[in-house]
Write an enzyme that holds these catalytic residues in place. Structure first.
Site, short mmCIF file in Angstrom:
data_model
loop_
_atom_site.label_atom_id
_atom_site.label_comp_id
_atom_site.label_asym_id
_atom_site.label_seq_id
_atom_site.Cartn_x
_atom_site.Cartn_y
_atom_site.Cartn_z
N ASP A 130 4.44 5.95 -12.54
CA ASP A 130 5.77 5.72 -13.11
C ASP A 130 5.85 6.27 -14.54
O ASP A 130 4.98 6.00 -15.37
CB ASP A 130 6.07 4.22 -13.17
CG ASP A 130 6.27 3.61 -11.79
OD1 ASP A 130 6.42 4.38 -10.82
OD2 ASP A 130 6.28 2.37 -11.68
N PHE A 189 12.60 10.80 -8.08
CA PHE A 189 11.29 10.58 -7.46
C PHE A 189 10.78 11.89 -6.87
O PHE A 189 11.47 12.52 -6.06
CB PHE A 189 11.40 9.51 -6.37
CG PHE A 189 10.08 8.98 -5.90
CD1 PHE A 189 9.53 7.84 -6.46
CD2 PHE A 189 9.36 9.61 -4.89
CE1 PHE A 189 8.31 7.34 -6.04
CE2 PHE A 189 8.15 9.14 -4.46
CZ PHE A 189 7.61 7.99 -5.03
N ASP A 222 9.52 -5.36 -6.00
CA ASP A 222 8.21 -5.25 -5.35
C ASP A 222 7.41 -6.53 -5.55
O ASP A 222 6.73 -7.01 -4.62
CB ASP A 222 7.43 -4.07 -5.93
CG ASP A 222 8.12 -2.74 -5.68
OD1 ASP A 222 8.89 -2.63 -4.71
OD2 ASP A 222 7.89 -1.81 -6.48
#
Length: 328
Positions: free
Chosen positions: A12, A116, A257
């Protein structure tokens, strides 16, 4: 309970914009947006949906099986995950691609704009679940979280063929995948995870009403941000679970998450759905208080103290019999 977590494994790159995205948008020109944001900082952290979820489960004392594809640059990341209880033996290593990259900018209202790069993740479609089940002696549940779309469809199909219960978590791939693909991902799932915005998007893209979705899944779990979470089942009243109070809001990346990590941990311990969501809410709160999806520490004593404060002594007593946080 042997739980496999399939999905993205990534690095990330997290940036902070001190203003508001909304103030930079011109309503009459949204069809030709051209924007550049001068950010205040850049932090590089370990991430990816599957890795974040598996990390959280490991920190709570489980041994989740991580399933995904990475590059040759994964060695340090692998060591970190294994040190926190994650089984990485079924992670596929690409010979030609780097581990995926997630680039995300967050504004002062915690709105996010992200991109992404798939990298090695594209090879996740090559992974078969059968050999993994043979290695660990069967799988009790497979979470199918955001990943290469073909991999998500392949894992879902294989779960159906092999009779393995699966949890659908399409979230970030809802914008990418077609309507029929989303129907295939969801139909027959034991659990369906989404946030409240994604819930509406699922219904829009599948053409199914909320009731029709509940006809096709066992349990529908919806996170509601600062309002907590909701659990729905066909013919049963909804269960609303209040959020766990946070010590401060720092960055929302990885919060969903972490909720899934806590919820799946509760399932692994055979706790009630309400307890599962409570564990999920508190685990998510820890992420919200840090920058990065794996920068928090779950301490046994503090976790149970915060759980007691949020949900009461009786609920904490049930959870304390199972949770074994990575830190004391």
């Amino acid at each position: 309970m042997r739980i496999a977590v399939t999905g993205s494994i990534a690095t990330d790159h997290l940036m902070t914009f001190p203003g508001s995205f909304g103030e930079q948008l011109i309503a009459e020109q949204l069809d030709r947006v051209s924007l550049s944001f001068l950010v205040d900082d850049l932090q590089i952290r370990r991430g990816g949906c599957a890795a974040n979820i598996a990390f959280g489960m490991g920190c709570l004392g489980l041994s989740p099986i991580l399933v995904g594809a990475v590059g040759n640059d994964f060695a340090d990341y692998r060591s970190w995950l294994e040190r926190h209880g994650v089984d990485c033996a079924s992670v596929h290593t690409s010979d030609v691609h780097h581990t995926a990259r997630f680039l995300c900018t967050t504004d002062e209202h915690h709105n996010q704009i992200a991109s992404f790069y798939t990298g090695a993740m594209a090879e996740a479609r090559q992974i078969e679940l059968g050999p993994i089940a043979d290695r660990v002696g069967a799988l009790d549940l497979v979470l199918i979280s955001p990943n290469d779309p073909d991999a998500m469809l392949r894992h879902t199909d294989e779960c159906r063929q092999r009779g393995i219960p699966f949890a659908a978590d399409p979230s970030q791939q809802l914008a990418r995948m077609g309507d029929e693909q989303i129907r295939l991902l969801i139909d027959g799932a034991a659990y369906l995870f989404s946030n409240d915005y994604e819930k509406g998007l699922i219904e829009q893209k599948t053409g199914w009403s909320d009731e029709e979705v509940l006809d096709r899944v066992g349990v529908r779990v919806t996170t509601l941000g600062p309002k907590g979470s909701r659990i729905d089942r066909k013919g049963e009243p909804s269960i609303h679970v209040t959020p766990s109070p946070e010590l401060g809001k720092v960055d929302p990346t990885g919060v969903g998450d972490a909720f899934r990590a806590g919820f799946l941990a509760g399932l692994g311990w055979d706790l009630s759905l309400e307890r599962c969501a409570q564990i999920g809410n508190l685990t998510a709160t820890h992420v919200l208080e840090r920058v990065g999806g794996q920068e928090y520490e779950l301490g046994q004593k503090v976790f149970l103290e915060r759980f007691t404060a949020a949900y009461g002594k009786d609920a904490a007593a049930e959870v304390s019999e199972h949770v074994r946080c990575h830190y004391a």
